[in-house]
Design a protein around this motif. Sequence first.
Motif, PDB file in Angstrom:
ATOM      1  N   PHE A 286     -36.294  -0.781  42.761  1.00 53.45           N
ATOM      2  CA  PHE A 286     -36.371  -1.576  41.533  1.00 53.45           C
ATOM      3  C   PHE A 286     -35.221  -2.582  41.453  1.00 53.45           C
ATOM      4  N   SER A 738     -34.658  -1.548  29.827  1.00 49.12           N
ATOM      5  CA  SER A 738     -35.294  -1.450  31.149  1.00 49.12           C
ATOM      6  C   SER A 738     -34.917  -0.095  31.743  1.00 49.12           C
ATOM      7  N   TRP A 739     -35.928   0.728  32.024  1.00 48.49           N
ATOM      8  CA  TRP A 739     -35.735   2.096  32.527  1.00 48.49           C
ATOM      9  C   TRP A 739     -36.461   2.244  33.850  1.00 48.49           C
ATOM     10  N   ASN A 740     -35.761   2.736  34.871  1.00 41.84           N
ATOM     11  CA  ASN A 740     -36.379   2.981  36.177  1.00 41.84           C
ATOM     12  C   ASN A 740     -35.799   4.256  36.780  1.00 41.84           C
ATOM     13  N   ARG A 760     -41.987   6.713  41.371  1.00 38.13           N
ATOM     14  CA  ARG A 760     -41.248   5.867  40.422  1.00 38.13           C
ATOM     15  C   ARG A 760     -41.792   6.071  39.019  1.00 38.13           C
ATOM     16  N   SER A 762     -41.197   4.140  35.315  1.00 38.88           N
ATOM     17  CA  SER A 762     -40.585   2.941  34.741  1.00 38.88           C
ATOM     18  C   SER A 762     -41.092   2.696  33.329  1.00 38.88           C
TER      19      SER A 762
END
Length: 807
Positions: A286, A738-740, A760, A762
């Motif tokens: 990411f 923003s979250w990953n 992943r 997200s």
Amino acid sequence: MFKKNLLLLIVCFSIYQFTAQTKKERKTIKALRIEKAPKIDGVLDDEAWNNAEIATNFVVFRPENGEAVKDEYQTTVKVVYDDNAIYISAQMNDPDPANIPKEFAVRDNFTIADFFLVTINPNDDGQNPFEFIVQSTGNQADANISNGREDFNWSAVWDSSAKIDEKGWNVEMEIPYRALRFANRKVQEWGFNFHRRLELLNEQHTWTFVDNSVGRWTQYDGLVTELRNIKPPTRLNLYPYASAVTNTFEGTTDFDWNVGMDIKYGLTENFTLDATLVPDFSQVGFDDVVLNLGPFEQQFTEQRQFFTEGTELFNIANLFYSRRIGGPPIDQFDVSSTLNANEEIIDYPNKTTMINAIKVSGRTKNGLGIGFFNAITQKAEATIKDNQTGQTRKEVIDPFTNYNILVLDQQFNQNSTISLINTNVTRDGRFRDANVTAMDWHIETKDSRYNADGSVRMSTISDDPNNPNTGWTFDNSFGYNSGNWFWEVGYNFENKDFNPNDLGILFTNDQQTIYGNLGWRTVKATKNFNRIWFNSYHNINFQHFSGTYTGYFTGIGGNAQTKERFSFGGFLNYGSEEKDFFEPRQGTTSGQFFLQPERLNVNGFISTNSQKKLALNVNGYYTGYTNNPKVGYGYSFSPRYRFNNQFSLRYRLRFNKTNDDQGYVDETANNIIFGFRDRKNYTNTIAGKYSFNTNSSLSLSFRHFWEAVSYISFNNLNAEGGLDPNTTYQGDNVNFNSWNLDLNYIWQFAPGSQLIAFYRNSIFNSNTNSNLNFFENIENLFDQSQRHTISVRFVYFIDYNRLKNIF
């Protein structure tokens, strides 16, 4: 006239420097041809090593540069060869073998472990060796080196083994000729050097002495002679792959699969073709996305292997930003502005698709590097729906596009280079084309003490084929780099029309700068410090179009590391009042600017001994402004804990706060709107890894970025660059998340072959709830839809020569 005279001076200086370098007295050993290859197991009992000449008498490279290595830590190396490969053994004495550090790592990564390193330079040019590394765990790393810079994205397939015994530890390496590039000559002499890292002692030893006070470390190679009757093999490597991906979002699951192949083919002894057919980038990591309120795009790092491996030639002059290929559509004509009253866009792709790409690169024995790159992307179309009739239509927002780069890079004198680079973007149809050409140089005196560094570049944008827009830039500096002191003074400009951004990236043009720096460093350890470094810089800036003085920047600082490996440092920076022609978003020739206030910044960091199980990095900064309420501060806190040699975890918290920040918000019919705003952001990251062995590992990467922006007031930008109150404009606050989270398992089940399983999670969220506290924001974030991606990728390495022998 000034530019012509300066260019003539540079060319004359380069001609003067282009002379054969007198050979220094060098350590030399003879390679031994063998009939039976040694078993690569780390045990040095094979008959192949019995009669080989020994390379020994290592010296200290760091920190006590030039000191002799003590006998109890001495290293002996042997080199033998046959028709297929070159073999290297190293026996490294250590009085306490049980305590040799050996933290596991994935390939091309370094941890708390000793290592043995060999550089091999078949052209013996002092600038372009190959580098092969084996750590005390047996983990491998390799790199392609150009002008002293190591590119660990380059990878070869070779064999090695490490073993600890009662004397210390041993390494055996088998490096096939297909991993190297060399001429077809009957008798060959190759530049070699051997390095050994001792983590507990914080020392690095080398076979030949490397003077770290002058020149590049690659100029100090020894020589391995008597390589007879070896021939470059057919260098054809195939990497077929298959992948499958599932993507779940808002209750809908999509499945996709792909098969393709990467190819490496040796066109000649020194040139290689790399091609990716039906490329697959489903497992790319990411991006570290942030809330961008500034006038420039956010630059992202390249994570696709094809664009990171073997690209050193294409990165000369900084004209290649590979994220342009397969990036967001350019939408040059703004399709939304062409909609009819009843139409809306129902599908708008956020990226373009790369069809294939190739690159050809190499360097002749006379030092001429040649590179050619070409990539093709398919057209991207937006889907538009007529809400009255229900009919849909397509509108091209990015056409079928061809990207290519051509590079000629002539190296000489073991320390200098002159390059010519051309990048070209050709688009189908009415969309614009772009071309950039540059000459770039780095020229040093024969003793490497003085240098000239610079470039001339020209860009041409063809929005209208009959009226192309051409821009220029020029940069040159003169410097000194020897012993304790180094300095540089230079001048650069970019005119208002210079624009390399169709295939490159440049944030600011229409400016000119007179710059300089002066620094001092230790070249040997002192009684209490491993190293000490100081530097100061000065920049005087002007707008190029008008010649307007825009501001002055200066700073002084340094860093040091104690004998106990505690590092610390900091900088004090000053910026005068600055005329900022970019923040108003009106174009630099409009004459409109924002007057940035005078500022003083102080920052610093500390870093504890990374050998300890618990290591800590901390840094912080404070920025104050004169006659302005704005103030900024922040810190970063990053502990790393190593549970054992297989498992480690690192956490990082980064916090930034700016009160009364001032910046562009919007534009109305009559005014450019700026806002006073309070900004705060948090970045939480976690990185963990567990290594089952050197060929199998599990890794975790997590990042949550949160920024909240609360507007205090809105203002009109006036002609003098100041702000006047605006009581009628209504704007919104911003709350951005923003979250990953990535979880990756890699198993190298055979040399060059991998199975990769990838997951992943997200989440993205942007609204106006800037008044939330941290925990309320997290709760609000998890109310949003989450995207889940699962991918499996299988890659198999096929060597044509082995395949040929089988059949």
